[in-house]
Design a protein around this motif. Structure first.
Motif, mmCIF file in Angstrom:
data_model
loop_
_atom_site.group_PDB
_atom_site.id
_atom_site.type_symbol
_atom_site.label_atom_id
_atom_site.label_comp_id
_atom_site.label_asym_id
_atom_site.label_seq_id
_atom_site.Cartn_x
_atom_site.Cartn_y
_atom_site.Cartn_z
ATOM 1 N N LEU A 177 59.494 68.449 -6.861
ATOM 2 C CA LEU A 177 60.831 68.998 -6.587
ATOM 3 C C LEU A 177 61.681 68.001 -5.807
ATOM 4 C CD1 LEU A 177 59.983 72.676 -5.613
ATOM 5 C CD2 LEU A 177 61.105 71.884 -7.710
ATOM 6 N N TRP A 178 61.076 67.335 -4.847
ATOM 7 C CA TRP A 178 61.805 66.365 -4.033
ATOM 8 C C TRP A 178 62.149 65.116 -4.848
ATOM 9 C CZ3 TRP A 178 60.136 61.611 -1.547
ATOM 10 C CH2 TRP A 178 61.103 61.089 -0.691
ATOM 11 N N ILE A 179 61.185 64.618 -5.589
ATOM 12 C CA ILE A 179 61.402 63.409 -6.387
ATOM 13 C C ILE A 179 62.520 63.613 -7.404
ATOM 14 C CG2 ILE A 179 60.337 61.947 -8.169
ATOM 15 C CD1 ILE A 179 57.668 62.358 -6.566
ATOM 16 N N THR A 180 62.586 64.801 -7.986
ATOM 17 C CA THR A 180 63.604 65.075 -9.000
ATOM 18 C C THR A 180 64.940 65.520 -8.398
ATOM 19 O OG1 THR A 180 62.789 67.340 -9.275
ATOM 20 C CG2 THR A 180 61.909 65.649 -10.774
ATOM 21 N N GLY A 181 65.003 65.593 -7.074
ATOM 22 C CA GLY A 181 66.262 65.922 -6.415
ATOM 23 C C GLY A 181 66.587 67.399 -6.352
ATOM 24 N N GLU A 217 64.231 70.171 3.384
ATOM 25 C CA GLU A 217 63.524 71.280 2.731
ATOM 26 C C GLU A 217 62.084 70.884 2.428
ATOM 27 O OE1 GLU A 217 62.974 75.081 0.981
ATOM 28 O OE2 GLU A 217 64.547 74.328 2.286
ATOM 29 N N LEU A 218 61.882 69.659 1.986
ATOM 30 C CA LEU A 218 60.528 69.155 1.718
ATOM 31 C C LEU A 218 59.675 69.233 2.973
ATOM 32 C CD1 LEU A 218 58.491 67.576 -0.130
ATOM 33 C CD2 LEU A 218 59.497 65.497 0.858
ATOM 34 N N ARG A 228 58.905 72.917 3.996
ATOM 35 C CA ARG A 228 57.910 73.551 3.132
ATOM 36 C C ARG A 228 56.519 72.973 3.363
ATOM 37 N NH1 ARG A 228 60.227 74.760 -2.887
ATOM 38 N NH2 ARG A 228 62.230 75.645 -2.313
ATOM 39 N N ARG A 229 56.447 71.662 3.575
ATOM 40 C CA ARG A 229 55.144 71.042 3.864
ATOM 41 C C ARG A 229 54.564 71.597 5.159
ATOM 42 N NH1 ARG A 229 56.005 64.656 2.368
ATOM 43 N NH2 ARG A 229 55.707 64.878 0.131
ATOM 44 N N MET A 230 55.399 71.751 6.162
ATOM 45 C CA MET A 230 54.929 72.286 7.439
ATOM 46 C C MET A 230 54.424 73.710 7.257
ATOM 47 S SD MET A 230 54.165 71.851 10.537
ATOM 48 C CE MET A 230 54.919 70.302 10.938
ATOM 49 N N ARG A 231 55.147 74.521 6.475
ATOM 50 C CA ARG A 231 54.688 75.884 6.212
ATOM 51 C C ARG A 231 53.340 75.881 5.501
ATOM 52 N NH1 ARG A 231 59.249 78.146 3.011
ATOM 53 N NH2 ARG A 231 60.601 76.573 3.870
ATOM 54 N N MET A 232 53.164 74.955 4.559
ATOM 55 C CA MET A 232 51.899 74.854 3.842
ATOM 56 C C MET A 232 50.761 74.526 4.811
ATOM 57 S SD MET A 232 53.049 72.833 0.387
ATOM 58 C CE MET A 232 51.392 72.663 -0.246
ATOM 59 N N VAL A 233 51.009 73.594 5.728
ATOM 60 C CA VAL A 233 49.989 73.200 6.692
ATOM 61 C C VAL A 233 49.665 74.371 7.612
ATOM 62 C CG1 VAL A 233 49.547 71.723 8.701
ATOM 63 C CG2 VAL A 233 50.547 70.749 6.626
#
Length: 44
Positions: A17-21, A27-28, A31-36
């Motif tokens: 999602l981030w790579i494709t803009g 937001e990246l 979301r990563r922090m929420r995943m962790v």
């Protein structure tokens, strides 16, 4: 990066999602922090 474990399909999808803009860097990171935090909570 050896020894850090494998990336999950969810992590890969988020990176895509981030790579494709489709999401910005903030937001990246959020979301990563929420995943962790979810993972840590699940492990107890």
């Amino acid at each position: 990066m050896e020894g850090l474990g494998r990336q999950t399909p969810e992590y890969n999808a988020l990176s895509e999602l981030w790579i494709t803009g489709k999401i910005d860097r903030q937001e990246l990171q959020e979301r990563r922090m929420r995943m962790v935090l979810d993972r840590v909570r699940d492990l107890g």
